[in-house]
Design a protein around this motif. Structure first.
Motif, PDB file in Angstrom:
ATOM      1  N   GLY A  46      24.474  11.439  31.712  1.00 54.83           N
ATOM      2  CA  GLY A  46      25.321  10.336  31.287  1.00 54.83           C
ATOM      3  C   GLY A  46      24.930   9.022  31.927  1.00 54.83           C
ATOM      4  O   GLY A  46      24.909   7.969  31.263  1.00 54.83           O
ATOM      5  N   ILE A  47      24.604   9.061  33.226  1.00 55.24           N
ATOM      6  CA  ILE A  47      24.178   7.842  33.922  1.00 55.24           C
ATOM      7  C   ILE A  47      22.887   7.300  33.310  1.00 55.24           C
ATOM      8  O   ILE A  47      22.734   6.087  33.097  1.00 55.24           O
ATOM      9  CB  ILE A  47      23.989   8.123  35.425  1.00 55.24           C
ATOM     10  N   ARG A  48      21.943   8.199  33.008  1.00 54.04           N
ATOM     11  CA  ARG A  48      20.663   7.751  32.440  1.00 54.04           C
ATOM     12  C   ARG A  48      20.876   7.062  31.095  1.00 54.04           C
ATOM     13  O   ARG A  48      20.378   5.959  30.850  1.00 54.04           O
ATOM     14  CB  ARG A  48      19.712   8.935  32.297  1.00 54.04           C
ATOM     15  N   LEU A  49      21.637   7.739  30.199  1.00 52.94           N
ATOM     16  CA  LEU A  49      21.887   7.135  28.894  1.00 52.94           C
ATOM     17  C   LEU A  49      22.753   5.885  29.021  1.00 52.94           C
ATOM     18  O   LEU A  49      22.582   4.918  28.268  1.00 52.94           O
ATOM     19  CB  LEU A  49      22.555   8.147  27.970  1.00 52.94           C
ATOM     20  N   LEU A  65      22.059   2.151  27.626  1.00 52.13           N
ATOM     21  CA  LEU A  65      23.020   1.362  26.861  1.00 52.13           C
ATOM     22  C   LEU A  65      23.249   0.004  27.513  1.00 52.13           C
ATOM     23  O   LEU A  65      23.317  -1.029  26.833  1.00 52.13           O
ATOM     24  CB  LEU A  65      24.341   2.134  26.749  1.00 52.13           C
ATOM     25  N   HIS A  66      23.352   0.015  28.842  1.00 49.18           N
ATOM     26  CA  HIS A  66      23.550  -1.229  29.595  1.00 49.18           C
ATOM     27  C   HIS A  66      22.395  -2.195  29.321  1.00 49.18           C
ATOM     28  O   HIS A  66      22.607  -3.392  29.038  1.00 49.18           O
ATOM     29  CB  HIS A  66      23.633  -0.896  31.084  1.00 49.18           C
ATOM     30  N   GLY A  67      21.175  -1.673  29.371  1.00 45.58           N
ATOM     31  CA  GLY A  67      20.013  -2.518  29.095  1.00 45.58           C
ATOM     32  C   GLY A  67      20.027  -3.050  27.672  1.00 45.58           C
ATOM     33  O   GLY A  67      19.706  -4.222  27.422  1.00 45.58           O
ATOM     34  N   PHE A  68      20.405  -2.199  26.730  1.00 45.83           N
ATOM     35  CA  PHE A  68      20.500  -2.612  25.322  1.00 45.83           C
ATOM     36  C   PHE A  68      21.481  -3.772  25.174  1.00 45.83           C
ATOM     37  O   PHE A  68      21.211  -4.759  24.474  1.00 45.83           O
ATOM     38  CB  PHE A  68      20.933  -1.417  24.466  1.00 45.83           C
ATOM     39  N   ASN A 123      20.801  -7.728  24.014  1.00 45.91           N
ATOM     40  CA  ASN A 123      21.411  -8.202  22.776  1.00 45.91           C
ATOM     41  C   ASN A 123      22.607  -9.134  22.999  1.00 45.91           C
ATOM     42  O   ASN A 123      23.383  -9.378  22.074  1.00 45.91           O
ATOM     43  CB  ASN A 123      21.832  -7.007  21.914  1.00 45.91           C
ATOM     44  N   GLY A 124      22.779  -9.582  24.227  1.00 48.58           N
ATOM     45  CA  GLY A 124      23.826 -10.564  24.503  1.00 48.58           C
ATOM     46  C   GLY A 124      25.232 -10.072  24.276  1.00 48.58           C
ATOM     47  O   GLY A 124      26.079 -10.789  23.719  1.00 48.58           O
ATOM     48  N   SER A 125      25.492  -8.842  24.713  1.00 50.98           N
ATOM     49  CA  SER A 125      26.813  -8.251  24.452  1.00 50.98           C
ATOM     50  C   SER A 125      27.864  -8.661  25.474  1.00 50.98           C
ATOM     51  O   SER A 125      28.969  -8.142  25.457  1.00 50.98           O
ATOM     52  CB  SER A 125      26.693  -6.724  24.437  1.00 50.98           C
ATOM     53  N   ARG A 156      34.032  -8.936  25.251  1.00 51.12           N
ATOM     54  CA  ARG A 156      34.531  -8.356  26.499  1.00 51.12           C
ATOM     55  C   ARG A 156      34.758  -6.852  26.361  1.00 51.12           C
ATOM     56  O   ARG A 156      34.690  -6.121  27.343  1.00 51.12           O
ATOM     57  CB  ARG A 156      35.850  -9.020  26.894  1.00 51.12           C
ATOM     58  N   PHE A 157      35.072  -6.396  25.118  1.00 55.89           N
ATOM     59  CA  PHE A 157      35.340  -4.969  24.928  1.00 55.89           C
ATOM     60  C   PHE A 157      34.184  -4.124  25.438  1.00 55.89           C
ATOM     61  O   PHE A 157      34.374  -3.119  26.120  1.00 55.89           O
ATOM     62  CB  PHE A 157      35.574  -4.671  23.435  1.00 55.89           C
ATOM     63  N   ALA A 158      32.973  -4.515  25.086  1.00 56.50           N
ATOM     64  CA  ALA A 158      31.792  -3.747  25.491  1.00 56.50           C
ATOM     65  C   ALA A 158      31.631  -3.762  27.004  1.00 56.50           C
ATOM     66  O   ALA A 158      31.297  -2.738  27.615  1.00 56.50           O
ATOM     67  CB  ALA A 158      30.544  -4.317  24.823  1.00 56.50           C
ATOM     68  N   PHE A 159      31.860  -4.924  27.611  1.00 52.70           N
ATOM     69  CA  PHE A 159      31.747  -5.013  29.069  1.00 52.70           C
ATOM     70  C   PHE A 159      32.776  -4.113  29.754  1.00 52.70           C
ATOM     71  O   PHE A 159      32.445  -3.370  30.683  1.00 52.70           O
ATOM     72  CB  PHE A 159      31.948  -6.465  29.505  1.00 52.70           C
ATOM     73  N   ASN A 160      34.008  -4.190  29.300  1.00 51.32           N
ATOM     74  CA  ASN A 160      35.067  -3.365  29.903  1.00 51.32           C
ATOM     75  C   ASN A 160      34.751  -1.883  29.780  1.00 51.32           C
ATOM     76  O   ASN A 160      34.982  -1.097  30.704  1.00 51.32           O
ATOM     77  CB  ASN A 160      36.414  -3.671  29.237  1.00 51.32           C
ATOM     78  N   ALA A 161      34.214  -1.490  28.623  1.00 51.86           N
ATOM     79  CA  ALA A 161      33.864  -0.078  28.418  1.00 51.86           C
ATOM     80  C   ALA A 161      32.759   0.343  29.357  1.00 51.86           C
ATOM     81  O   ALA A 161      32.733   1.486  29.841  1.00 51.86           O
ATOM     82  CB  ALA A 161      33.448   0.141  26.971  1.00 51.86           C
ATOM     83  N   LEU A 162      31.821  -0.569  29.642  1.00 51.32           N
ATOM     84  CA  LEU A 162      30.716  -0.248  30.549  1.00 51.32           C
ATOM     85  C   LEU A 162      31.227  -0.060  31.980  1.00 51.32           C
ATOM     86  O   LEU A 162      30.795   0.848  32.701  1.00 51.32           O
ATOM     87  CB  LEU A 162      29.681  -1.373  30.498  1.00 51.32           C
ATOM     88  N   VAL A 163      32.161  -0.898  32.407  1.00 52.90           N
ATOM     89  CA  VAL A 163      32.775  -0.748  33.735  1.00 52.90           C
ATOM     90  C   VAL A 163      33.454   0.617  33.853  1.00 52.90           C
ATOM     91  O   VAL A 163      33.278   1.341  34.835  1.00 52.90           O
ATOM     92  CB  VAL A 163      33.798  -1.881  33.979  1.00 52.90           C
ATOM     93  N   ALA A 164      34.221   0.985  32.829  1.00 50.48           N
ATOM     94  CA  ALA A 164      34.909   2.281  32.840  1.00 50.48           C
ATOM     95  C   ALA A 164      33.912   3.430  32.817  1.00 50.48           C
ATOM     96  O   ALA A 164      34.120   4.456  33.476  1.00 50.48           O
ATOM     97  CB  ALA A 164      35.856   2.372  31.643  1.00 50.48           C
ATOM     98  N   MET A 165      32.816   3.275  32.067  1.00 51.61           N
ATOM     99  CA  MET A 165      31.821   4.347  31.969  1.00 51.61           C
ATOM    100  C   MET A 165      31.193   4.649  33.324  1.00 51.61           C
ATOM    101  O   MET A 165      31.115   5.799  33.756  1.00 51.61           O
ATOM    102  CB  MET A 165      30.724   3.943  30.976  1.00 51.61           C
ATOM    103  N   TYR A 166      30.723   3.619  34.016  1.00 52.49           N
ATOM    104  CA  TYR A 166      30.106   3.837  35.323  1.00 52.49           C
ATOM    105  C   TYR A 166      31.079   4.511  36.291  1.00 52.49           C
ATOM    106  O   TYR A 166      30.717   5.427  37.035  1.00 52.49           O
ATOM    107  CB  TYR A 166      29.612   2.519  35.907  1.00 52.49           C
ATOM    108  N   ALA A 167      32.324   4.057  36.280  1.00 54.20           N
ATOM    109  CA  ALA A 167      33.317   4.624  37.195  1.00 54.20           C
ATOM    110  C   ALA A 167      33.560   6.098  36.902  1.00 54.20           C
ATOM    111  O   ALA A 167      33.633   6.922  37.817  1.00 54.20           O
ATOM    112  CB  ALA A 167      34.623   3.848  37.098  1.00 54.20           C
ATOM    113  N   LYS A 168      33.668   6.439  35.628  1.00 58.03           N
ATOM    114  CA  LYS A 168      33.938   7.840  35.266  1.00 58.03           C
ATOM    115  C   LYS A 168      32.773   8.747  35.630  1.00 58.03           C
ATOM    116  O   LYS A 168      32.951   9.930  35.930  1.00 58.03           O
ATOM    117  CB  LYS A 168      34.246   7.949  33.784  1.00 58.03           C
ATOM    118  N   LEU A 169      31.553   8.196  35.623  1.00 55.40           N
ATOM    119  CA  LEU A 169      30.366   8.985  35.972  1.00 55.40           C
ATOM    120  C   LEU A 169      30.070   8.956  37.467  1.00 55.40           C
ATOM    121  O   LEU A 169      29.016   9.406  37.908  1.00 55.40           O
ATOM    122  CB  LEU A 169      29.153   8.462  35.191  1.00 55.40           C
ATOM    123  N   GLY A 170      31.006   8.436  38.257  1.00 51.23           N
ATOM    124  CA  GLY A 170      30.848   8.435  39.712  1.00 51.23           C
ATOM    125  C   GLY A 170      30.143   7.218  40.255  1.00 51.23           C
ATOM    126  O   GLY A 170      29.950   7.105  41.470  1.00 51.23           O
ATOM    127  N   GLY A 171      29.741   6.286  39.383  1.00 54.74           N
ATOM    128  CA  GLY A 171      29.052   5.080  39.843  1.00 54.74           C
ATOM    129  C   GLY A 171      30.007   3.921  40.011  1.00 54.74           C
ATOM    130  O   GLY A 171      29.796   2.848  39.431  1.00 54.74           O
TER     131      GLY A 171
END
Length: 866
Positions: free
Chosen positions: A193-196, A200-203, A207-209, A215-230
């Motif tokens: 999950g961290i690798r993918l 996604l973060h790089g993508f 692409n200027g997300s 902000r939706f995409a940014f907020n989801a990325l913050v939640a994703m890292y936290a859930k994966l232990g990062g």
């Protein structure tokens, strides 16, 4: 298909409107308003849908089609949204048929997209995918709807596969796409999950997300890292992003709380307020658990007050649930109930919070009453979370006798496959002695988490199956040392569960193994694990190691201090216990509690420090604000009684409040009467105890011992007869010793051990040597009126003597022998062990239910004051 076929009874359908009453014969015919135009119908339909008035939406749709106005590509999405919102798959399928009839199933694509979402929300993924496959010209929303549908059904890999296909079709993703993809990544195995997720973060960066509109995409990325232990990556992202909205702040606070960064979560809340962002219900319900875990009652009250000033927040059921959790976790159950009672529309989560609060505070009957009220009065059906709280309450409640019936209730509700319910069932069966059923449930679980393993280990320990518990821990340790992804590893709860068992059995070797695991996996810094290690070493007789762990702990709580003060007392080092107590007060890290004073008073009692103990007792309220309770009085009675001040001890009991529980105090006095052979006061104490605790065997045994020691055999036997006639059974003496990787258990007169013949033969030889050296068996400890030689044979079979003999035979010469016993050591075993320690040149550490005895060179550390 005609509109009348879509909804055969449009005005009487239970999904839509109630039947209208027939007109009165004398009533005047109503004046009908002019018919609405097609755009007006559609506007009304869409207005209801936007307001989430789903039944009104469908009623308008029926009226519109009944009026002969055909639905178009604007009407269908609104009606389909309503069918999904109820949700009602049958209505959705009828609408789909109407879509096909009117030719909107292929164009425009907005109708087909809404069909995909409708079927997914109605639980029909297959139909959703069939609709998607039939769309000739898919747009961005088509892909978003399908990826979201796959995430809804937790088909994470398929969702990511669809995202890849979307890119291959050169369809640009939107913020909504990226939110779903981040969610899918966060639910994969951690490393994958961290690798993918980083891809996604790089993508998103390319692409200027991260612009203001995304902000939706940014907020989801913050939640994703936290859930994966990062969570550190989440924090780094959060700090770099300046254009934060309330969702951004809430996501960060929630991520920190869920990753046990409680202080950081509260700090972010402060930053949020300073930044001028007004906290909402999500904010409060995310930060209140942090206050609960850090015991920050004042901070929790501030948040409660803020919610109270903002009525919409105070009545928010999620905020209310978090407040109930906070108060109940801090022992303020009445305040939690007050919050619960103020909420008129209670959702299931709030009921669960209150039921759990009662259960975790031992108010099991209240938990069960509320559970019944939830079902019978409120008409709510329990979910798996409810049952995970109710089952432990059922086990502990004496009013609920047929505990196994709850398993049938679980089966009836179809919850038997839920791992949280399975964990609770395992705990229930182990606590009623049915460990085999617990084992079967554990073996049959498809998805065991760390709680499942911990529950099974705890169950084995509760049922006395120590070998099985240690074997399961070893299996978890092998998993923990594995490099595999997401294996189940022992956590702090595992160690806190098994370390007390090591201490109880004096299994020092196993305790050290667990300590090593804790160090390798950075669990030794956990304050609860550190406290358990201190306790384990102390109970294994290694007071120096216990102090070393204590001194190295980066943070200590009141439990840590209490454990070590109690340990010094049990080892007869009263002065050291008092020095530690004074150091605790001087450092001010924590405030002493009632348990602290119990430990300190017990230390004074074991060391004969009567004046210091009385000084503590009389000053505890004034100096530290701790009100003496029945347990403190019992400690002081023990303090005075051991010192031979029996009349003072008796007088103290008579000064206790009439409503207080005096059983422990009378028990202390009875024990002191046995030591000093005071028959009269012993009889008085026993009389009270027989009334207060008629099923407690130790009271009968102590009185019988007092009579036997004074030669009153008739009275001694009479007590034994009464005990037998009442069905009260004495707990058998049992001793444990660890040799190698195994813990060996011995009972009185044990002949079941594989080395029994060798052990008894060795003891006979040793017995003769001891008698030649001046040992005289204390046959007053034998409570049977038999010949003296027979009494000696019975004394020789005491469990601690058998364990000591086994230790001598199976350990290297000169090594320390450690024994744990479940009862108080008798006078004869105490005297005999002094002789044995000198004759075999060993240090023998014996822990009974009261204290430690360190035997070396013919003497005991207690100085015969015990």
């Amino acid at each position: 298909m005609a509109s009348s076929m879509l909804f055969p009874t449009p005005l009487t359908s239970p999904l839509l409107l109630p039947a209208l009453p027939p007109p009165s014969p004398n009533s005047t015919s109503p004046v009908h308003p002019p018919p609405l135009s097609a755009p007006s119908w559609v506007d009304t339909l869409r207005s209801h849908a936007r307001a989430d008035c789903f039944r009104a939406t469908l009623a308008t749709y029926v009226d519109m089609t009944s009026a002969g106005v055909p639905p178009d590509h604007f009407a269908f999405p609104a009606a389909l949204k309503a069918a999904a919102g109820i949700p009602d798959p049958a209505v959705g399928r009828q609408l789909h048929a109407a879509v096909i009839k009117h030719g909107y199933h292929s164009s425009p694509v907005t109708v087909a997209n809404t069909l995909v979402t409708m079927y997914a929300r109605c639980g029909d993924l297959r139909s959703a995918l069939q609709v998607f496959d039939g769309i000739p010209d898919r747009d961005q929303v088509s892909w978003n709807s399908t990826i979201a549908a796959l995430c809804m059904f937790e088909l994470w890999e398929l969702a990511l596969g669809s995202f890849r296909s979307m890119q291959e079709q050169s369809v640009p993703p939107s913020s909504f796409t990226l939110v779903s993809v981040a969610l899918a990544c966060s639910n994969l195995d951690r490393a994958y999950g961290i690798r993918l997720g980083k891809e996604l973060h790089g993508f998103e960066l390319r692409n200027g997300s991260y612009c203001n509109e995304k902000r939706f995409a940014f907020n989801a990325l913050v939640a994703m890292y936290a859930k994966l232990g990062g969570v550190d990556d989440s924090v780094a992202l959060f700090e770099r992003f300046q254009d934060r909205d309330i969702v951004t702040w809430n996501t960060m606070i929630s991520a920190l709380t869920q990753n046990d960064r409680f202080a950081a979560a509260i700090s972010v809340l402060h930053q949020m307020v300073v930044a001028g962002i007004k906290p909402d219900g999500v904010t409060l319900s995310s930060v209140l658990p942090a206050c609960s875990h850090m015991d920050l009652l004042d901070a929790g009250r501030e948040i409660h007050a803020y919610a109270f000033r903002n009525a919409d927040l105070f009545l928010n059921t999620f905020v209310a649930s978090a407040l109930v959790d906070l108060y109940c976790n801090l022992g303020l159950v009445e305040k939690g109930r007050a919050v619960f009672d103020r909420i008129s529309e209670r959702r299931l989560g709030l009921w669960n919070a209150m039921i759990s609060g009662y259960a975790q505070n031992g108010l099991d009957d209240d938990a069960l009453k509320l559970f019944i009220e939830m079902e019978v009065v409120a008409g709510l059906s329990p979910n798996e979370t409810t049952m995970a709280s109710v089952l432990p309450a059922c086990v502990r409640s004496e009013a609920f006798r047929r505990k196994e019936d709850m398993h049938g209730y679980v089966l009836k509700r179809g919850m038997e496959g839920d791992k949280f319910v399975q964990n609770a069932l395992m705990d229930m069966y182990s606590r009623v002695g049915e460990i085999d059923i617990s084992r079967k449930i554990f073996a049959g679980m498809e998805d065991r988490d760390v709680v499942s393993w911990n529950t099974m280990i705890s169950g084995y320990i509760v049922c006395g199956c120590y070998s099985e518990a240690f074997n399961l821990v070893n299996e978890m340790q092998r998993n923990g040392d594995s490099t595999a992804v997401d294996v189940v590893k022992p956590n702090n709860i595992t160690l806190m569960t098994v370390l007390p068992a090591c201490g109880s059995l004096a299994a020092l070797g196993k305790g050290k193994e667990i300590h090593g695991y804790a160090i390798r996996h950075a669990l030794d810094s956990d304050v609860a694990v550190g406290s358990a290690l201190v306790d384990m070493y102390a109970k294994c007789g290694c007071l120096g190691l216990a102090r070393a762990v204590f001194d190295r702990m980066p943070k200590r709580n009141v439990v840590t201090w209490n454990v070590l003060i109690m340990a010094y007392g049990m080892h007869g080092q009263g002065e050291e216990a008092m020095e530690l107590f004074e150091l605790m007060l001087a450092k001010g890290e924590v405030k002493p509690t009632g348990v602290t004073f119990i430990a300190a008073l017990a230390a004074c009692s074991h060391s004969g420090m009567v004046s210091r103990g009385m000084e503590l007792f009389h000053g505890m309220k004034e100096d530290c604000g701790v009100e003496p309770d029945a347990d403190h009085y019992a400690c002081v009675v023990d303090l005075l009684g051991r010192a031979g001040k029996l009349d003072e001890a008796y007088h103290l009991i008579t000064t206790m409040d009439a409503a207080s529980d005096k059983a422990a105090a009378w028990s202390s006095l009875l024990g002191a009467c046995r030591i000093h052979r005071h028959t009269h006061l012993g009889e008085i104490a026993a009389k009270h105890l027989f009334e207060l605790e008629p099923d407690e065997s130790s009271h009968y045994v102590l009185l019988s011992n007092i009579y036997a020691a004074s030669g009153q055999w008739d009275k001694s036997m009479e007590v034994r007869k009464n005990m037998k006639s009442m069905g009260v059974r004495k707990e058998p003496g049992c001793s444990w010793i660890e040799v190698g990787d195994d813990v060996h258990r011995f009972t009185v007169g044990d002949s079941a051990h594989p080395q029994s013949t060798q052990i008894h033969s060795f003891l006979e030889t040793l017995w003769d040597r001891m008698k030649r050296e001046g040992y005289v068996p204390d046959t007053s400890c034998v409570l049977h009126d038999v010949e003296e030689k027979e009494k000696e044979v019975l004394l020789r079979g005491h469990s601690e003597k058998l364990a000591i003999a086994f230790g001598i035979l199976n350990t290297p010469p000169g090594s320390t022998i450690r024994i744990a016993k479940n009862l108080r050591v008798c006078n004869d075993c105490h005297e005999a062990t002094k002789f044995i320690a000198r004759l075999v040149g060993r240090q023998i550490i014996l822990r009974d239910m009261r204290r430690f005895h360190h035997f070396r060179d013919g003497s005991c550390s207690c100085g015969d004051y015990w």
